[in-house]
Write a protein that holds these residues in place. Sequence first.
Motif, short mmCIF file in Angstrom:
data_model
loop_
_atom_site.label_atom_id
_atom_site.label_comp_id
_atom_site.label_asym_id
_atom_site.label_seq_id
_atom_site.Cartn_x
_atom_site.Cartn_y
_atom_site.Cartn_z
N ARG A 114 -6.43 -15.05 3.46
CA ARG A 114 -7.72 -15.35 2.80
C ARG A 114 -7.50 -16.24 1.59
O ARG A 114 -8.32 -17.12 1.31
CB ARG A 114 -8.43 -14.05 2.41
N ILE B 140 0.83 -1.21 0.00
CA ILE B 140 0.00 0.00 0.00
C ILE B 140 0.86 1.26 0.00
O ILE B 140 0.60 2.20 -0.74
CB ILE B 140 -0.92 0.02 1.24
N LEU B 141 1.92 1.26 0.80
CA LEU B 141 2.66 2.50 1.04
C LEU B 141 3.93 2.64 0.20
O LEU B 141 4.59 3.67 0.27
CB LEU B 141 3.03 2.60 2.52
N ARG C 202 -3.34 -10.36 5.44
CA ARG C 202 -4.76 -10.73 5.44
C ARG C 202 -5.19 -11.24 4.06
O ARG C 202 -6.01 -12.15 3.98
CB ARG C 202 -5.64 -9.56 5.90
N LYS D 269 -12.05 -14.81 7.42
CA LYS D 269 -13.38 -14.77 6.80
C LYS D 269 -13.36 -13.93 5.55
O LYS D 269 -12.46 -13.21 5.31
CB LYS D 269 -14.40 -14.19 7.80
N GLN E 125 6.20 0.60 12.81
CA GLN E 125 6.33 2.06 12.78
C GLN E 125 5.70 2.62 11.51
O GLN E 125 6.20 3.55 10.90
CB GLN E 125 7.81 2.46 12.83
N GLY E 126 4.57 2.03 11.11
CA GLY E 126 3.90 2.50 9.92
C GLY E 126 2.42 2.25 10.07
O GLY E 126 1.84 2.67 11.07
N ASP E 127 1.83 1.53 9.14
CA ASP E 127 0.38 1.38 9.19
C ASP E 127 -0.07 0.16 10.00
O ASP E 127 -1.24 -0.18 10.01
CB ASP E 127 -0.21 1.35 7.77
N ARG E 128 0.85 -0.49 10.68
CA ARG E 128 0.53 -1.60 11.57
C ARG E 128 -0.07 -2.79 10.83
O ARG E 128 -0.87 -3.53 11.40
CB ARG E 128 -0.44 -1.16 12.69
N SER E 129 0.26 -2.95 9.58
CA SER E 129 -0.26 -4.10 8.86
C SER E 129 0.77 -5.24 8.92
O SER E 129 1.97 -5.01 9.03
CB SER E 129 -0.57 -3.74 7.40
N GLU F 292 11.51 0.13 9.92
CA GLU F 292 10.15 0.40 10.38
C GLU F 292 9.39 -0.89 10.70
O GLU F 292 8.29 -0.84 11.24
CB GLU F 292 9.36 1.16 9.30
#
Lengths: 95, 188
Positions: A89, A7-8, A85, A95, A61-65, A15
Amino acid sequence: MIINHPILGPRDAQEFTYLGDASLIERPDPQAENADETFHDYVYLRDNPAGEHQELWYHEQGDRSWLVVTRNTLTHEITDVQLARDAARARGRSK
Amino acid sequence: MAELKALTALGGYEPRVDEFAGLIIREVTDRALASLAARLGSEADCAAAAKGLLGAVLPEPATWVAGGDFTAWWMGPDQWMIDADYASHTLLAAELKSVVGGAGSVTEQTDGWCRFDLEGSSCFDVLERLCQLDLRSGTAGDAQRTALEHVGCFLLCREPGRHYSLLGPRSSAGSLHHALMTAAGSVL
């Protein structure tokens, strides 16, 4: 080392924190007959490949993903990064 | 009733202001914060409800938007922080929850964070000593989470090179302020 966050974009490895083998996603069924055996294997047994390795990294240290990073343990080359995630999946988890 | 007086994150009665040649660091205390996480399967409902309140679409990754009384920035996948004036939106979390209902989870964040606004022509020089973000290629509307003095912070770009808002954990306000003062002191 740079991890190309899905994403980033490219972010410094500082990080992130490292958890371990991405097989941790495959948590066995605790209600199964042979749960003690499968959990023993799940907790204690790891492959230790010299080469391509799928592993879990956390963008603390970012979006916690959580990410599934495919890294070559010999060269540190990162060939693929996915959100954990999505990876989970795709494996029929969650789910 | 006892007369209670609130302390700022740095422990003062009034927000602290530090002036350097080319930079002003202001402690900001008058903001209410609440986080919003869209629940699984209700992402579209949550986004529509939030749009009704904000008057703006929830921001894309690594950006912030302003709409009416509110500012919102992206924190992570399906998560945002909503910010508003404290005096007029003291109960921001309740206000947000009444709008999104079961489509989102809302958490009160107001007292969890401290905020410093940096204004002036030396923002790049100071911030590039503190964090790894490529701020010089940034644009107004960027909102990134990064480590600054080993502390996880949000950095919102309001005007590239001239105006930024830094939010960090309130309990680390003193450390963050010290880091900002040290970096500013070494540059200016």
